[in-house]
Design a protein around this motif. Structure first.
Motif, PDB file in Angstrom:
ATOM      1  N   CYS A  88       0.840  -1.195   0.000  1.00 38.83           N
ATOM      2  CA  CYS A  88       0.000   0.000   0.000  1.00 38.83           C
ATOM      3  C   CYS A  88       0.881   1.253   0.000  1.00 38.83           C
ATOM      4  CB  CYS A  88      -0.956  -0.001   1.185  1.00 38.83           C
ATOM      5  SG  CYS A  88      -0.154  -0.005   2.780  1.00 38.83           S
ATOM      6  N   GLY A  89       0.251   2.379  -0.280  1.00 40.27           N
ATOM      7  CA  GLY A  89       0.972   3.647  -0.242  1.00 40.27           C
ATOM      8  C   GLY A  89       1.484   4.060  -1.609  1.00 40.27           C
ATOM      9  N   SER A  90       2.660   4.626  -1.594  1.00 43.33           N
ATOM     10  CA  SER A  90       3.276   5.222  -2.784  1.00 43.33           C
ATOM     11  C   SER A  90       3.293   4.270  -3.976  1.00 43.33           C
ATOM     12  CB  SER A  90       4.698   5.637  -2.407  1.00 43.33           C
ATOM     13  OG  SER A  90       5.520   5.732  -3.530  1.00 43.33           O
ATOM     14  N   SER A  91       3.160   4.872  -5.178  1.00 43.12           N
ATOM     15  CA  SER A  91       3.117   4.073  -6.413  1.00 43.12           C
ATOM     16  C   SER A  91       4.502   3.644  -6.877  1.00 43.12           C
ATOM     17  CB  SER A  91       2.457   4.903  -7.514  1.00 43.12           C
ATOM     18  OG  SER A  91       3.189   6.103  -7.728  1.00 43.12           O
ATOM     19  N   PHE A 112      -3.558  -7.357  -1.902  1.00 41.05           N
ATOM     20  CA  PHE A 112      -2.523  -6.413  -2.319  1.00 41.05           C
ATOM     21  C   PHE A 112      -3.156  -5.058  -2.588  1.00 41.05           C
ATOM     22  CE2 PHE A 112      -0.849 -10.516  -3.578  1.00 41.05           C
ATOM     23  CZ  PHE A 112       0.507 -10.429  -3.295  1.00 41.05           C
ATOM     24  N   ALA A 113      -2.332  -4.016  -2.487  1.00 42.34           N
ATOM     25  CA  ALA A 113      -2.787  -2.694  -2.936  1.00 42.34           C
ATOM     26  C   ALA A 113      -2.731  -2.685  -4.468  1.00 42.34           C
ATOM     27  CB  ALA A 113      -1.892  -1.609  -2.365  1.00 42.34           C
ATOM     28  N   ASP A 114      -3.689  -1.993  -5.079  1.00 37.93           N
ATOM     29  CA  ASP A 114      -3.866  -2.037  -6.542  1.00 37.93           C
ATOM     30  C   ASP A 114      -2.622  -1.688  -7.362  1.00 37.93           C
ATOM     31  OD1 ASP A 114      -6.498  -2.794  -6.597  1.00 37.93           O
ATOM     32  OD2 ASP A 114      -7.292  -0.748  -6.677  1.00 37.93           O
ATOM     33  N   ILE A 115      -2.025  -0.544  -7.052  1.00 31.67           N
ATOM     34  CA  ILE A 115      -0.948  -0.057  -7.930  1.00 31.67           C
ATOM     35  C   ILE A 115       0.253  -0.995  -7.832  1.00 31.67           C
ATOM     36  CG2 ILE A 115       0.596   1.871  -8.460  1.00 31.67           C
ATOM     37  CD1 ILE A 115      -1.502   3.781  -7.350  1.00 31.67           C
ATOM     38  N   ASN A 118      -0.292  -4.197  -9.752  1.00 35.59           N
ATOM     39  CA  ASN A 118      -0.086  -3.939 -11.164  1.00 35.59           C
ATOM     40  C   ASN A 118       1.397  -3.847 -11.512  1.00 35.59           C
ATOM     41  OD1 ASN A 118      -1.381  -3.447 -13.561  1.00 35.59           O
ATOM     42  ND2 ASN A 118      -1.267  -1.230 -13.296  1.00 35.59           N
ATOM     43  N   ASN A 119       2.139  -3.117 -10.675  1.00 37.88           N
ATOM     44  CA  ASN A 119       3.568  -2.934 -10.928  1.00 37.88           C
ATOM     45  C   ASN A 119       4.323  -4.256 -10.907  1.00 37.88           C
ATOM     46  OD1 ASN A 119       3.481  -0.159 -11.254  1.00 37.88           O
ATOM     47  ND2 ASN A 119       3.962   0.300  -9.110  1.00 37.88           N
TER      48      ASN A 119
ATOM     49  N   SER B 135       1.034   8.180  -6.524  1.00 44.73           N
ATOM     50  CA  SER B 135      -0.249   7.626  -6.100  1.00 44.73           C
ATOM     51  C   SER B 135      -1.298   8.689  -5.788  1.00 44.73           C
ATOM     52  CB  SER B 135      -0.043   6.727  -4.884  1.00 44.73           C
ATOM     53  OG  SER B 135       0.570   7.458  -3.855  1.00 44.73           O
ATOM     54  N   THR B 203      -9.843  -0.990  -1.800  1.00 43.84           N
ATOM     55  CA  THR B 203      -9.060  -1.746  -2.777  1.00 43.84           C
ATOM     56  C   THR B 203      -9.979  -2.370  -3.827  1.00 43.84           C
ATOM     57  OG1 THR B 203      -7.443  -2.215  -1.066  1.00 43.84           O
ATOM     58  CG2 THR B 203      -7.297  -3.538  -3.069  1.00 43.84           C
ATOM     59  N   GLU B 231      -5.347   6.504   0.211  1.00 39.11           N
ATOM     60  CA  GLU B 231      -5.068   6.005   1.573  1.00 39.11           C
ATOM     61  C   GLU B 231      -6.197   5.096   2.059  1.00 39.11           C
ATOM     62  OE1 GLU B 231      -2.100   6.546   2.128  1.00 39.11           O
ATOM     63  OE2 GLU B 231      -1.918   8.250   0.761  1.00 39.11           O
ATOM     64  N   ARG B 235      -7.705   3.325  -5.972  1.00 40.13           N
ATOM     65  CA  ARG B 235      -6.780   4.014  -6.860  1.00 40.13           C
ATOM     66  C   ARG B 235      -7.310   5.392  -7.214  1.00 40.13           C
ATOM     67  NH1 ARG B 235      -3.699   1.612 -11.746  1.00 40.13           N
ATOM     68  NH2 ARG B 235      -5.432   0.239 -12.231  1.00 40.13           N
ATOM     69  N   ARG B 437       0.433  10.595   4.819  1.00 40.28           N
ATOM     70  CA  ARG B 437       0.941   9.276   5.223  1.00 40.28           C
ATOM     71  C   ARG B 437       1.699   9.361   6.525  1.00 40.28           C
ATOM     72  NH1 ARG B 437       2.154   7.487  -0.853  1.00 40.28           N
ATOM     73  NH2 ARG B 437       0.068   6.650  -1.180  1.00 40.28           N
ATOM     74  N   PHE B 439       3.220   6.559   7.714  1.00 37.91           N
ATOM     75  CA  PHE B 439       3.997   5.322   7.726  1.00 37.91           C
ATOM     76  C   PHE B 439       5.286   5.509   8.513  1.00 37.91           C
ATOM     77  CE2 PHE B 439       2.319   4.533   3.153  1.00 37.91           C
ATOM     78  CZ  PHE B 439       1.081   4.185   3.653  1.00 37.91           C
TER      79      PHE B 439
END
Ligand code: SF4
Lengths: 213, 473
Positions: A88-91, A112-115, A118-119, B135, B203, B231, B235, B437, B439
């Motif tokens: 999750c988080g940053s792409s 999983f987080a989507d991006i 995909n990556n 993102s 998600t 968050e 997407r 974020r 994190f």
């Protein structure tokens, strides 16, 4: 991109929900303009006791003995086992680059987080979603069995446990084809270049404001 | 059949569709910044490919750029860190070689955080597909766009083909009805939603935000909300077009004019969900129930109202969650059941693509006016989202309010949102931050981040600990 067909690999357990891409590869390493060399800094803040800097030789750095991937029994692992919402988080695609460089070729998680998901496909890593009960059982087996390996069979869409149990998983037909053949997405898309051009021309007429010069 | 806004946006961009539903989606706007683009430009060059449509590209440098002492040296020489400088210069060189609709390089009057720069220049228009190797591209959904982050391989894919290979997501409607209380902002709504559905709740979904409380938000507020959709695991998040959207866009540099403007507006007005459209999931919140929010842990879903206490893991029944809470509390240096308002802070950060627009700065300044940052606070930073925001704030005299209160007034950029530049937390330092974020290590290794609204950050700066801004207003 490397092909992915079948993999028999040592499994490493990362028993956490919501592992974010900042944790997988901290931001100071994103300053690189290359795609490779991120492996030594995968999970940097969890893996080492000091603060890592880009370009530094990581071999003499003090390792965190409590971090699971530092344990000798998980060295050389190719399959990462984890929990919910991994990636999750940053792409940042530096996250799959770092995991791949570290040696992981498949990741099993509850979600999983989507991006990130995909990556992974763009880099020849197979992300596999399994039900929570099966993930739970895998955690128990991995922790109880040094040298625990799993076989990931993409054509059959199943993960095989050493005790013979097969766990089926879903994967998009298109993504599966790309992985099996190691295909470059861009080349595939460009087969439709005429269609893209025609679409664009129509759009230019119907919604000219989208085409400011 | 009644269509959702998402159905309309999707349908309007399908170039080609395979039997399994995989589609080629046309991309209208491609935003580019220095961190996630170098490998894509290099890949393009190595493959001997040309960019498909240069006029779709809007680029700026934001992540690595310093926010102070811009005048100490010419151009990029003012960036001390040589690898940051190299990345910014690589973007300069790539855009020089390839071209763009617009490029706002380091120090340009319109440079800033890519998600602030796009909308304020009218480069984000309703009905567009907007992508960026970042993102928080979800921000642009405030304009009824299909806007989402992509990885670097996809940046290269969009450069080369003007398309992305996509599958349609499921649709979620989040409706917030009623009126927000005084001192409660779009940021609090976003955090309350994430607290409700969790960081994985969205998600696989595209979220439409609707309801009277959302309609009542300005475009700035809607951007804050859509910014945080990621968050919540989605997407993208978006808001339908209404007068607020159209009023915002009138007269922006890349907004259409004359006849084309009228034609565009007529189309934009159709960008709403039809009466009776079906969603895969609906979540409803009452605006009146939302209090100012403060995160206590290392994930945005670890959030409570400012009036609450730090949660107690002993009361959590799910063992994986309990362990996650314990780990978060240990990292954050917090004890269960401590009142949130007793947590003292070391630093304050007002900025980021979530909360660095003019309205955010005005709201914080309103709390700070005539007050002083507590002596125990080591650093309070105000970082405008762009050069244009900064100039406007200065015209309104907001900079003087910040400085008089004891804040540092900086140049635009991502700054301490992710600490790629020199602005960061030291290990163990605790920060009231308007970013998105919390994190581990996000604002610097070992740093402890609490996400709040700009007003709440200002209130914490004055008190030296978290405080209910409703009492300061
Ligand atoms: S402000 Fe923060 S979240 Fe926004 S684009 Fe910059 S680094 Fe990303």
């Amino acid at each position: 991109m490397e092909k992915f067909v079948k993999l028999e690999g040592l499994v490493a357990p990362l028993d956490r929900n919501n592992v974010d891409t900042d944790a997988i590869i901290p931001k100071q390493f994103l300053k690189s303009i290359k795609r490779s060399g991120f492996g030594p800094n995968a999970f940097d803040e969890w893996r080492y006791l000091d603060v890592g800097q880009p370009g530094q030789d990581c071999s003499p750095r003090p390792k965190n003995p409590d971090f699971v991937l530092n344990q000798p029994r998980y060295q050389g692992a190719q399959v990462l086992l984890t929990r919910q919402n991994f990636g999750c988080g940053s792409s940042r695609e530096h996250a799959p680059w770092a995991l791949l460089d570290f040696g992981f070729k498949a990741i099993i998680a509850e979600s999983f987080a989507d991006i990130f998901f995909n990556n992974c496909f763009k880099n020849g890593i197979l992300p596999i979603v399994l039900p929570a009960a099966e993930v739970d059982a895998l955690f128990a087996q991995v922790e109880a069995t040094p040298g625990y390996t799993l076989t990931v069979d993409l054509p059959a869409q199943a993960v095989m446990r050493p005790d013979g149990k097969a766990m089926p998983f879903q994967v998009d037909a298109f993504r599966k084809e790309c992985l099996l053949n190691g295909w470059d997405d861009i080349g595939l898309t460009l087969r439709h270049a005429d269609k893209i051009r025609a679409f664009e021309e129509r759009r230019r007429v119907e919604q000219p404001w989208l085409f400011a010069q | 059949m009644a269509q959702t806004l998402y159905d309309k946006l999707w349908q309007n961009h399908v170039v080609h569709q395979e039997d399994d539903g995989t589609a080629l989606i046309y991309i209208d706007r491609h935003l580019v910044h220095e961190v996630t683009s170098p490998q894509a430009f290099e890949g393009l060059k190595l493959a001997g490919r040309k960019p498909w449509r240069i006029s779709s590209i809007v680029a700026t440098a934001d992540h690595n750029t310093p926010t102070d002492h811009w005048d100490k040296a010419e151009g990029t020489a003012a960036i001390d860190d040589p690898i940051s400088r190299q990345q910014v210069e690589t973007l300069d060189a790539n855009i020089r070689a390839v071209g763009a609709l617009a490029y706002f390089p380091f120090k340009d009057a319109r440079q800033g955080i890519v998600h602030v720069v796009g909308p304020e220049n009218g480069a984000t228009l309703p009905g567009m597909t907007v992508v960026c190797g970042d993102s928080h591209t979800s921000t642009h959904g405030a304009f009824a766009c299909m806007a989402h982050g992509i990885g670097t391989s996809e940046v290269e894919h969009v450069l080369a083909t003007q398309c992305l290979v996509q599958k349609k997501s499921k649709s979620m409607l989040i409706r917030v009805d009623g009126e927000l209380g005084r001192g409660v902002t779009a940021k609090d709504v976003a955090l309350a939603i994430i607290g409700r559905i969790g960081t994985a709740g969205g998600t696989g979904y595209a979220i439409e935000f609707a309801g009277s409380a959302i309609r009542g938000l300005s475009m700035e507020g809607r951007m804050t909300l859509c910014n945080m959709a990621i968050e919540a695991g989605a997407r993208m998040g978006f808001v339908a077009v209404d007068d607020t959207t159209i009023d915002y866009l009138r007269g922006r540099p890349f907004s259409p004019t004359g006849e084309i403007w009228d034609k565009a507006v007529a189309y934009w007005r159709t960008l709403t969900s039809d009466e009776g459209a079906q969603f895969d999931r609906v979540v409803e919140l009452s605006a009146a129930d939302i209090a100012p929010q403060v995160t206590w842990g290392t994930s945005p879903e670890m959030v409570v109202p400012v009036t609450a206490t730090v949660p107690d893991p002993a009361k959590e029944t799910d063992p994986v969650k309990r362990e996650g809470m314990e780990r978060a509390l240990q990292y954050m240096g917090l004890v269960p059941n401590t009142p949130i308002s007793e947590i003292a802070i070391d630093k304050v950060f007002i900025g980021s693509c979530t909360n660095s627009r003019i309205e955010d700065l005005r709201a914080a300044a309103a709390v700070l006016k005539g007050r002083r940052v507590a002596a125990s606070v080591k650093l309070a930073l105000a970082v405008p989202g762009s050069g244009l925001v900064k100039r406007q704030a200065e015209e309104e005299g907001l900079d003087r309010i910040f400085v008089a209160a004891g804040f540092e007034w900086r140049e635009p950029g991502c700054s301490m949102c992710l600490a790629m530049n020199a602005d960061r937390l030291e290990p163990g330092e605790r920060c009231a931050s308007t970013s998105n974020r919390n994190f581990e290590g996000r604002q610097g290794p070992g740093g402890r981040t609490h996400l709040v609204s700009p007003q709440m950050a200002a209130a914490a700066a004055i008190a030296g600990h978290f405080a209910d801004v409703r009492e300061a207003l």
